[in-house]
Design a protein around this motif. Structure first.
Motif, PDB file in Angstrom:
ATOM      1  N   MET A   1       0.816  -1.097   0.145  1.00 20.96           N
ATOM      2  CA  MET A   1      -0.249  -0.086  -0.148  1.00 20.96           C
ATOM      3  C   MET A   1       0.998   1.120   0.008  1.00 20.96           C
ATOM      4  O   MET A   1       1.793   1.276   0.563  1.00 20.96           O
ATOM      5  N   ASP A   2       0.476   2.143  -0.603  1.00 21.40           N
ATOM      6  CA  ASP A   2       1.304   3.382  -0.771  1.00 21.40           C
ATOM      7  C   ASP A   2       1.348   3.947   0.754  1.00 21.40           C
ATOM      8  O   ASP A   2       0.394   4.046   1.245  1.00 21.40           O
ATOM      9  N   ASN A   3       2.370   4.542   1.207  1.00 19.43           N
ATOM     10  CA  ASN A   3       2.814   5.322   2.330  1.00 19.43           C
ATOM     11  C   ASN A   3       1.750   6.188   2.572  1.00 19.43           C
ATOM     12  O   ASN A   3       1.393   6.482   3.686  1.00 19.43           O
ATOM     13  N   LYS A   8      -2.818   7.136   9.814  1.00 24.14           N
ATOM     14  CA  LYS A   8      -1.963   8.073  10.755  1.00 24.14           C
ATOM     15  C   LYS A   8      -2.808   9.224  11.156  1.00 24.14           C
ATOM     16  O   LYS A   8      -3.950   9.468  10.928  1.00 24.14           O
ATOM     17  N   GLU A   9      -2.223   9.742  12.208  1.00 30.53           N
ATOM     18  CA  GLU A   9      -3.053  10.698  12.872  1.00 30.53           C
ATOM     19  C   GLU A   9      -3.349  12.039  11.739  1.00 30.53           C
ATOM     20  O   GLU A   9      -2.603  12.483  11.067  1.00 30.53           O
ATOM     21  N   PRO A  10      -4.766  12.708  11.739  1.00 33.42           N
ATOM     22  CA  PRO A  10      -5.180  13.424  10.783  1.00 33.42           C
ATOM     23  C   PRO A  10      -4.367  14.691  11.250  1.00 33.42           C
ATOM     24  O   PRO A  10      -4.122  15.125  12.252  1.00 33.42           O
TER      25      PRO A  10
END
Length: 122
Positions: A1-3, A8-10
């Motif tokens: 999956m693309d990093n 992650k935290e918005p």
């Protein structure tokens, strides 16, 4: 999956920054739109969740549109599900009929019609 798509935290925006940036938006459009400046969009969370689940999406992407190219007050915000490869899912097959159906949604309620006039972002 693309990093870029990993959870992650918005990104949080400081209140003073958000106030300044919304003022920037209104000030640049006021000469064109007058008091009809669209200030924001309300998007029901249950609609976003339902679309993401319905299309097995990894996210959603929004696009700003004008329904009338000569009327800035006709602004709308459409959303599309996005797959794990960061590609818009624009249509899908409709069951047994195999007919292509749109997966592009306009769920928004533009502000000034659906607003919080007491918000410092208004």
């Amino acid at each position: 999956m693309d990093n870029q798509l990993q959870k992650k935290e918005p990104k949080r925006v400081p209140k003073d920054t958000a106030i300044q940036e919304t003022e920037n938006w209104r000030s640049i459009l006021k000469p064109v739109m007058g008091d009809k400046v669209i200030r924001g969009f309300f998007i029901p969370i249950e609609d976003l969740t339902a679309i993401a689940n319905m299309h097995q999406a990894s996210g959603m992407r929004g696009y700003i549109c004008l329904t009338d190219k000569n009327d800035f007050s006709s602004i709308s915000f459409i959303v599309v599900p996005v797959d794990e490869n960061n590609k818009d899912i624009l249509s899908e097959k409709n069951g047994a009929s195999e007919e292509e159906i749109s997966t592009i949604y306009d769920l928004t309620k533009p502000c000034p019609h659906f607003c919080d006039p007491d918000s410092p972002l208004y």
